[in-house]
Motif scaffolding. Structure first.
Motif, PDB file in Angstrom:
ATOM      1  N   ASN A 105       0.828  -1.211   0.000  1.00  0.00           N
ATOM      2  CA  ASN A 105       0.000   0.000   0.000  1.00  0.00           C
ATOM      3  C   ASN A 105       0.863   1.263   0.000  1.00  0.00           C
ATOM      4  N   ILE A 106       1.963   1.238  -0.729  1.00  0.00           N
ATOM      5  CA  ILE A 106       2.779   2.435  -0.911  1.00  0.00           C
ATOM      6  C   ILE A 106       3.214   2.526  -2.374  1.00  0.00           C
ATOM      7  N   HIS A 107       3.613   3.715  -2.770  1.00  0.00           N
ATOM      8  CA  HIS A 107       4.160   3.891  -4.116  1.00  0.00           C
ATOM      9  C   HIS A 107       5.276   4.924  -4.050  1.00  0.00           C
ATOM     10  N   GLY A 108       6.186   4.841  -4.999  1.00  0.00           N
ATOM     11  CA  GLY A 108       7.267   5.810  -5.062  1.00  0.00           C
ATOM     12  C   GLY A 108       6.721   7.180  -5.426  1.00  0.00           C
ATOM     13  N   HIS A 109       7.220   8.203  -4.748  1.00  0.00           N
ATOM     14  CA  HIS A 109       6.737   9.565  -5.000  1.00  0.00           C
ATOM     15  C   HIS A 109       7.779  10.404  -5.723  1.00  0.00           C
ATOM     16  N   ILE A 110       9.038  10.350  -5.283  1.00  0.00           N
ATOM     17  CA  ILE A 110      10.109  11.095  -5.945  1.00  0.00           C
ATOM     18  C   ILE A 110      11.249  10.129  -6.257  1.00  0.00           C
ATOM     19  N   TYR A 111      11.663  10.122  -7.520  1.00  0.00           N
ATOM     20  CA  TYR A 111      12.704   9.209  -7.990  1.00  0.00           C
ATOM     21  C   TYR A 111      13.944   9.984  -8.415  1.00  0.00           C
ATOM     22  N   ALA A 112      15.099   9.464  -8.037  1.00  0.00           N
ATOM     23  CA  ALA A 112      16.381  10.017  -8.467  1.00  0.00           C
ATOM     24  C   ALA A 112      17.081   8.991  -9.347  1.00  0.00           C
ATOM     25  N   LEU A 113      17.878   9.477 -10.263  1.00  0.00           N
ATOM     26  CA  LEU A 113      18.634   8.604 -11.149  1.00  0.00           C
ATOM     27  C   LEU A 113      19.964   8.256 -10.490  1.00  0.00           C
ATOM     28  N   THR A 114      20.203   6.971 -10.297  1.00  0.00           N
ATOM     29  CA  THR A 114      21.431   6.525  -9.637  1.00  0.00           C
ATOM     30  C   THR A 114      22.560   6.363 -10.652  1.00  0.00           C
ATOM     31  N   GLY A 115      23.756   6.130 -10.133  1.00  0.00           N
ATOM     32  CA  GLY A 115      24.924   6.031 -10.996  1.00  0.00           C
ATOM     33  C   GLY A 115      24.871   4.897 -11.994  1.00  0.00           C
ATOM     34  N   ASP A 116      24.078   3.848 -11.710  1.00  0.00           N
ATOM     35  CA  ASP A 116      23.969   2.731 -12.653  1.00  0.00           C
ATOM     36  C   ASP A 116      22.838   2.932 -13.656  1.00  0.00           C
ATOM     37  N   GLY A 117      22.234   4.136 -13.639  1.00  0.00           N
ATOM     38  CA  GLY A 117      21.238   4.463 -14.649  1.00  0.00           C
ATOM     39  C   GLY A 117      19.834   4.011 -14.363  1.00  0.00           C
ATOM     40  N   PHE A 118      19.524   3.718 -13.105  1.00  0.00           N
ATOM     41  CA  PHE A 118      18.176   3.288 -12.746  1.00  0.00           C
ATOM     42  C   PHE A 118      17.495   4.330 -11.863  1.00  0.00           C
ATOM     43  N   LEU A 119      16.189   4.402 -11.982  1.00  0.00           N
ATOM     44  CA  LEU A 119      15.398   5.307 -11.168  1.00  0.00           C
ATOM     45  C   LEU A 119      15.057   4.642  -9.837  1.00  0.00           C
ATOM     46  N   VAL A 120      15.433   5.302  -8.739  1.00  0.00           N
ATOM     47  CA  VAL A 120      15.196   4.770  -7.394  1.00  0.00           C
ATOM     48  C   VAL A 120      14.400   5.798  -6.598  1.00  0.00           C
ATOM     49  N   ALA A 121      13.316   5.364  -5.993  1.00  0.00           N
ATOM     50  CA  ALA A 121      12.507   6.272  -5.173  1.00  0.00           C
ATOM     51  C   ALA A 121      13.268   6.604  -3.893  1.00  0.00           C
ATOM     52  N   TYR A 122      13.305   7.901  -3.528  1.00  0.00           N
ATOM     53  CA  TYR A 122      13.872   8.253  -2.230  1.00  0.00           C
ATOM     54  C   TYR A 122      12.811   8.800  -1.287  1.00  0.00           C
ATOM     55  N   GLU A 123      11.595   8.983  -1.796  1.00  0.00           N
ATOM     56  CA  GLU A 123      10.441   9.264  -0.954  1.00  0.00           C
ATOM     57  C   GLU A 123       9.266   8.452  -1.479  1.00  0.00           C
TER      58      GLU A 123
END
Length: 249
Positions: A105-123
Motif C-alpha cells: 500500500n505504498i508507491h514511489g513519489h520522488i525518484y532520483a537517477l542513480t549512478g547505474d542508470g536506474f530510477l530509485v525512489a527516495y520518498e
C-alpha cells in the motif's frame, strides 16, 4: 556512463510494490542528497525540453519534475513515507521504520537517477501504485538519456503526481524526527518563498507551460525549519497543534 535498458525494466514502487531491499536502498539514496540551498539554479531551457518529452508521451498528468534534495540524515532502516492529511490539506512525510511499512500500500513519489542508470525512489507515499500500462518504456528511457547527457542526474528527479487537481504546495521542515509537511498554499501562513522544488507541465494552443507546483517557504517567524529541537510528533492531531503553535496554520 551507460544508460540502463528500460524496455523490460520494472521500477519498484511504480510498476509493482517495492521490496524491503528497495526501501533500504531508498534510505541510502536519501542520506546522500544535498540540501535544496546547495542545489544550483535549474535552467528554463531544461525544464522546457523535458516538458516536451512529457507532453509527447502524454504523461503530464502522471509525472512532474522535482528538485533533488534532502533535509536531514535518516537512521538505519528508516525511509521517508508520506500520508495525506486534512485540515490543513496536504501531505506529511516522515521517517518511518521500513519493517512497519505496508509494502502493498505504498508507491514511489520522488525518484532520483542513480549512478547505474536506474530510477530509485527516495520518498514514498501511502497508496498503491497508479496504473502505468499506458506509459511507454521509451518515456523513461528518453528522460534518463536527457538527464545523463546534460549532467542533471543529481539536480532533477521524477515526481509521481497524485490524481487530485494540482495545487501549489508550500513545504516546511519539521526536523529529523518529524519529517516535512506540504500544505496547500491557500491554507498556510508563510513568509518568503525562496525556492521552487517541483514542476508540472501543460500545453494549450501549442504553448508549453511549466508551473512551479511545489515551493519552499519560510515561516512567518523567519526560518524555513519549524522546530530547531527536532521534536517528535506522534500523530496528525499533534501535527495540527504543532503547526498552529508555529503559526503556520
Amino acid at each position: 556512463m551507460a544508460t540502463a535498458v528500460l524496455d523490460h525494466q520494472v521500477i519498484p514502487g511504480l510498476h509493482v510494490a517495492p521490496y524491503l531491499s528497495n526501501l533500504s536502498r531508498s534510505s541510502e539514496v536519501y542520506n546522500h542528497l544535498p540540501d535544496d540551498a546547495d542545489q544550483p539554479h535549474v535552467a528554463e531551457e531544461h525544464l522546457k525540453n523535458l516538458a516536451g518529452i512529457f507532453l509527447r508521451y502524454n504523461v503530464q498528468t502522471k509525472f512532474g519534475l522535482h528538485l533533488i534534495h534532502g533535509h536531514f540524515k535518516l537512521e538505519r532502516d528508516m525511509v521517508m513515507l508520506g500520508k495525506s492529511v486534512q485540515e490543513p490539506s496536504g501531505c506529511w512525510t516522515k521517517p518511518t521504520d521500513i519493517n512497519e511499512v505496508d509494502l502493498e500500500n505504498i508507491h514511489g513519489h520522488i525518484y532520483a537517477l542513480t549512478g547505474d542508470g536506474f530510477l530509485v525512489a527516495y520518498e514514498y507515499r501511502e497508496g498503491r501504485p497508479a496504473d502505468m500500462t499506458d506509459v511507454k518504456p521509451d518515456f523513461f528511457h528518453e528522460v534518463i538519456q536527457y538527464l545523463q547527457s546534460n549532467k542533471l542526474e543529481h539536480l532533477l528527479g521524477l515526481q509521481v503526481l497524485s490524481n487530485e487537481p494540482q495545487e501549489k504546495l508550500a513545504e516546511f521542515v519539521l526536523g529529523a524526527n518529524a519529517g516535512t509537511v506540504m500544505i496547500k498554499e491557500t491554507e498556510a501562513n508563510y513568509g518568503h518563498i525562496y525556492r521552487v522544488t517541483g514542476w508540472a507541465f501543460d500545453q494549450e494552443d501549442g504553448i508549453i507551460s511549466c508551473k512551479g507546483n511545489d515551493v519552499h517557504a519560510a515561516t512567518t517567524k523567519g526560518p524555513h525549519k519549524v522546530f530547531q529541537d527536532s521534536k517528535r510528533i506522534h500523530g496528525v492531531r499533534e501535527l495540527r497543534v504543532a503547526l498552529k503553535e508555529a503559526e503556520i496554520i
